[in-house]
Motif scaffolding. Sequence first.
Motif, PDB file in Angstrom:
ATOM      1  N   LYS A  65     -18.029   5.066  45.656  1.00  0.00           N
ATOM      2  CA  LYS A  65     -18.283   5.977  46.613  1.00  0.00           C
ATOM      3  C   LYS A  65     -19.601   6.848  46.241  1.00  0.00           C
ATOM      4  O   LYS A  65     -20.052   7.349  46.880  1.00  0.00           O
ATOM      5  CB  LYS A  65     -17.199   6.574  46.747  1.00  0.00           C
ATOM      6  CG  LYS A  65     -15.997   5.447  47.334  1.00  0.00           C
ATOM      7  CD  LYS A  65     -15.299   6.157  47.756  1.00  0.00           C
ATOM      8  CE  LYS A  65     -14.907   7.436  49.272  1.00  0.00           C
ATOM      9  NZ  LYS A  65     -13.853   7.535  49.425  1.00  0.00           N
ATOM     10  N   ARG A  66     -19.082   7.049  44.873  1.00  0.00           N
ATOM     11  CA  ARG A  66     -20.230   8.495  44.015  1.00  0.00           C
ATOM     12  C   ARG A  66     -21.390   7.534  43.745  1.00  0.00           C
ATOM     13  O   ARG A  66     -22.725   7.975  44.023  1.00  0.00           O
ATOM     14  CB  ARG A  66     -19.578   8.747  42.516  1.00  0.00           C
ATOM     15  CG  ARG A  66     -18.521   9.365  42.808  1.00  0.00           C
ATOM     16  CD  ARG A  66     -17.909   9.919  41.092  1.00  0.00           C
ATOM     17  NE  ARG A  66     -16.541  10.752  41.140  1.00  0.00           N
ATOM     18  CZ  ARG A  66     -15.957  10.980  40.775  1.00  0.00           C
ATOM     19  NH1 ARG A  66     -16.254  10.420  38.882  1.00  0.00           N
ATOM     20  NH2 ARG A  66     -14.919  12.294  40.270  1.00  0.00           N
ATOM     21  N   ASN A  67     -21.653   6.431  43.945  1.00  0.00           N
ATOM     22  CA  ASN A  67     -22.867   6.111  43.556  1.00  0.00           C
ATOM     23  C   ASN A  67     -23.346   5.214  44.579  1.00  0.00           C
ATOM     24  O   ASN A  67     -24.555   4.295  45.055  1.00  0.00           O
ATOM     25  CB  ASN A  67     -22.744   4.387  42.851  1.00  0.00           C
ATOM     26  CG  ASN A  67     -22.382   4.403  41.453  1.00  0.00           C
ATOM     27  OD1 ASN A  67     -22.627   5.432  40.710  1.00  0.00           O
ATOM     28  ND2 ASN A  67     -21.301   3.479  40.175  1.00  0.00           N
ATOM     29  N   GLY A  68     -22.461   5.341  46.010  1.00  0.00           N
ATOM     30  CA  GLY A  68     -23.934   5.515  47.021  1.00  0.00           C
ATOM     31  C   GLY A  68     -23.048   4.637  48.414  1.00  0.00           C
ATOM     32  O   GLY A  68     -23.068   4.379  49.305  1.00  0.00           O
ATOM     33  N   GLY A  69     -21.502   3.623  47.739  1.00  0.00           N
ATOM     34  CA  GLY A  69     -20.806   2.642  48.596  1.00  0.00           C
ATOM     35  C   GLY A  69     -19.833   2.939  48.990  1.00  0.00           C
ATOM     36  O   GLY A  69     -19.815   4.681  49.303  1.00  0.00           O
ATOM     37  N   PHE A  70     -18.868   2.126  49.799  1.00  0.00           N
ATOM     38  CA  PHE A  70     -18.362   2.583  50.815  1.00  0.00           C
ATOM     39  C   PHE A  70     -17.063   1.936  50.416  1.00  0.00           C
ATOM     40  O   PHE A  70     -16.899   1.325  49.589  1.00  0.00           O
ATOM     41  CB  PHE A  70     -18.527   3.287  52.655  1.00  0.00           C
ATOM     42  CG  PHE A  70     -18.321   1.666  53.124  1.00  0.00           C
ATOM     43  CD1 PHE A  70     -17.745   1.407  53.494  1.00  0.00           C
ATOM     44  CD2 PHE A  70     -19.531   1.133  52.810  1.00  0.00           C
ATOM     45  CE1 PHE A  70     -17.269  -0.454  54.245  1.00  0.00           C
ATOM     46  CE2 PHE A  70     -19.711  -0.361  53.669  1.00  0.00           C
ATOM     47  CZ  PHE A  70     -18.848  -1.179  53.810  1.00  0.00           C
ATOM     48  N   VAL A  71     -15.648   2.279  50.901  1.00  0.00           N
ATOM     49  CA  VAL A  71     -14.386   1.836  50.943  1.00  0.00           C
ATOM     50  C   VAL A  71     -13.660   1.140  52.172  1.00  0.00           C
ATOM     51  O   VAL A  71     -13.796   2.560  52.480  1.00  0.00           O
ATOM     52  CB  VAL A  71     -13.284   2.458  49.870  1.00  0.00           C
ATOM     53  CG1 VAL A  71     -11.694   1.454  49.886  1.00  0.00           C
ATOM     54  CG2 VAL A  71     -13.681   2.651  48.342  1.00  0.00           C
ATOM     55  N   LEU A 188     -19.631  -0.686  61.032  1.00  0.00           N
ATOM     56  CA  LEU A 188     -19.437  -0.973  59.307  1.00  0.00           C
ATOM     57  C   LEU A 188     -21.281  -0.258  58.807  1.00  0.00           C
ATOM     58  O   LEU A 188     -20.950   0.636  58.053  1.00  0.00           O
ATOM     59  CB  LEU A 188     -19.013  -1.966  58.867  1.00  0.00           C
ATOM     60  CG  LEU A 188     -18.026  -2.893  58.554  1.00  0.00           C
ATOM     61  CD1 LEU A 188     -17.580  -3.518  57.842  1.00  0.00           C
ATOM     62  CD2 LEU A 188     -17.063  -1.644  57.321  1.00  0.00           C
ATOM     63  N   GLU A 189     -21.831  -0.744  59.943  1.00  0.00           N
ATOM     64  CA  GLU A 189     -24.167  -0.395  59.510  1.00  0.00           C
ATOM     65  C   GLU A 189     -23.329   1.214  60.030  1.00  0.00           C
ATOM     66  O   GLU A 189     -24.205   1.835  58.940  1.00  0.00           O
ATOM     67  CB  GLU A 189     -24.304  -1.178  61.151  1.00  0.00           C
ATOM     68  CG  GLU A 189     -24.597  -2.468  60.841  1.00  0.00           C
ATOM     69  CD  GLU A 189     -25.322  -3.362  61.753  1.00  0.00           C
ATOM     70  OE1 GLU A 189     -26.079  -4.103  60.841  1.00  0.00           O
ATOM     71  OE2 GLU A 189     -25.902  -3.337  62.875  1.00  0.00           O
ATOM     72  N   GLU A 190     -23.021   1.746  61.022  1.00  0.00           N
ATOM     73  CA  GLU A 190     -22.931   3.559  61.269  1.00  0.00           C
ATOM     74  C   GLU A 190     -22.539   3.663  59.538  1.00  0.00           C
ATOM     75  O   GLU A 190     -22.514   5.055  59.902  1.00  0.00           O
ATOM     76  CB  GLU A 190     -21.757   3.759  62.294  1.00  0.00           C
ATOM     77  CG  GLU A 190     -21.614   4.837  62.741  1.00  0.00           C
ATOM     78  CD  GLU A 190     -21.499   5.157  63.738  1.00  0.00           C
ATOM     79  OE1 GLU A 190     -20.745   6.787  64.048  1.00  0.00           O
ATOM     80  OE2 GLU A 190     -20.821   4.324  64.511  1.00  0.00           O
ATOM     81  N   LEU A 191     -20.990   2.963  59.333  1.00  0.00           N
ATOM     82  CA  LEU A 191     -20.745   4.104  58.049  1.00  0.00           C
ATOM     83  C   LEU A 191     -21.492   3.999  56.519  1.00  0.00           C
ATOM     84  O   LEU A 191     -22.061   5.044  56.529  1.00  0.00           O
ATOM     85  CB  LEU A 191     -18.958   3.240  57.881  1.00  0.00           C
ATOM     86  CG  LEU A 191     -18.520   4.075  56.821  1.00  0.00           C
ATOM     87  CD1 LEU A 191     -18.274   5.086  56.867  1.00  0.00           C
ATOM     88  CD2 LEU A 191     -17.046   2.765  56.940  1.00  0.00           C
ATOM     89  N   SER A 192     -22.331   2.521  56.626  1.00  0.00           N
ATOM     90  CA  SER A 192     -22.460   2.446  55.283  1.00  0.00           C
ATOM     91  C   SER A 192     -24.589   2.745  55.771  1.00  0.00           C
ATOM     92  O   SER A 192     -24.622   3.237  54.258  1.00  0.00           O
ATOM     93  CB  SER A 192     -22.847   1.437  55.628  1.00  0.00           C
ATOM     94  OG  SER A 192     -23.805   0.189  55.518  1.00  0.00           O
TER      95      SER A 192
END
Length: 423
Positions: A65-71, A188-192
């Motif tokens: 998450k710190r590197n820009g990803g999501f869970v 997921l597109e909105e989230l990411s």
Amino acid sequence: MADYREMWSQLGLDLELHDQLCAALPPLFEGAFLHQKDRPSGMDYFNMVIAEVHGLRIKELVDHKRNGGFVAGSFCVYVPEELVMALGGVMVGLCAGSQFWVPEGEKVLPRNLCPLIKAALGAKLSKTCPYFQSVDLVIAENTCDGKKKAWEEMGRLVPTHVMDLPNRKSPEGLALWRAEVRRLVSRLEELSGRKLTYDSLLSAIDKVEAKRQALRELYETRKADPVPISGIDALVASQIAFYDDPDRFTAMTAQLAQECAQRVQGGIGVFPKGTKRILLTGSPIVVPNWKVHHVIETTGAVVVVEENCTGTRYFTGSVDRSPRDLDGLLDALADRYIRDINCACFSPNDGRADDVVRLAREYKVDGVVDVTLSFCSTYQVEQGSLQRRMKAEGIPFLALETDYAPGDEGQMRTRIEAFLESL
């Protein structure tokens, strides 16, 4: 396990309650697993993953998450993990397998509800599951009425997206599911902040397929007699598939499968040749719920295959990779989930009975044990039709009902002993 308390605190865990949970897990694991003799050495990795279940993997999620990803978190094999992966996310299975969380869940849910659902809500409410505290989105599904209403409560606690599964495997049902898959893509597109592409989806499909193939190869070795790995060890490997790093899991599971294949060639087994072989089917078996496998395998039999969501349903079938455009690939992805997974949420559900019969023949089982969680109404109702089908096929059948609470092991052992004597 290293000291992760600062990380847990930053995630908002209730550290005092979480300490109680962490203290309970090691003796539970030791009692269920470490009494076994001649385990494959490849199980050392899976032992480590369980030991670090709230540590190393959570740190990896935090770093991601710190590197820009999501869970994203889920509870069901119908949630397409390929979509999460293709949009830069990590998907993990969420806590729902322990009696520890049930009392907290019962504060907002009725007592006469499936323990898996109560544990899921309880894990979030009690702030003792670091996976729940790490996720940006829960992707839920309406595979039963209990879940359908429980997700309303879940939505008050964490952002929740509910996928609507059809009731029937029909052209209309497939059209609904394809639309639901696309609705999840939009969320997921909105989230990411990313757009799904053909190449990213194809790459994710390949990565998930590699993971499933490693599990297929492991399960294939369980057809041997003597069996090279216990059912409870194969179960924990399957459970870990839901939350471990996919590339690392694939590599370590393939290595374990290779070791088991070598053991088969050498006639090495963890149970004597001729040990009664059991197919286990029914409700999902979520970490750390190892009760039924432990009872069966300390009563004189071995579980050689699981026809459930934490068994063969997870890796059955493959996505058709032939479409050359994104829409076609999305349809192929959606089709694999509806076509190949036979959950009791469907009516009719003859495909599940067909799968049980096929697997019983392939794995040369002596009997089928159908385990339902208390108040798991879809599987409990389906038990009757499954029993009739097994009788028609000449396959011995035992129906068990249990929950997460300790105390029924003795009664269960007595019934399993009687069943084994009848085989």
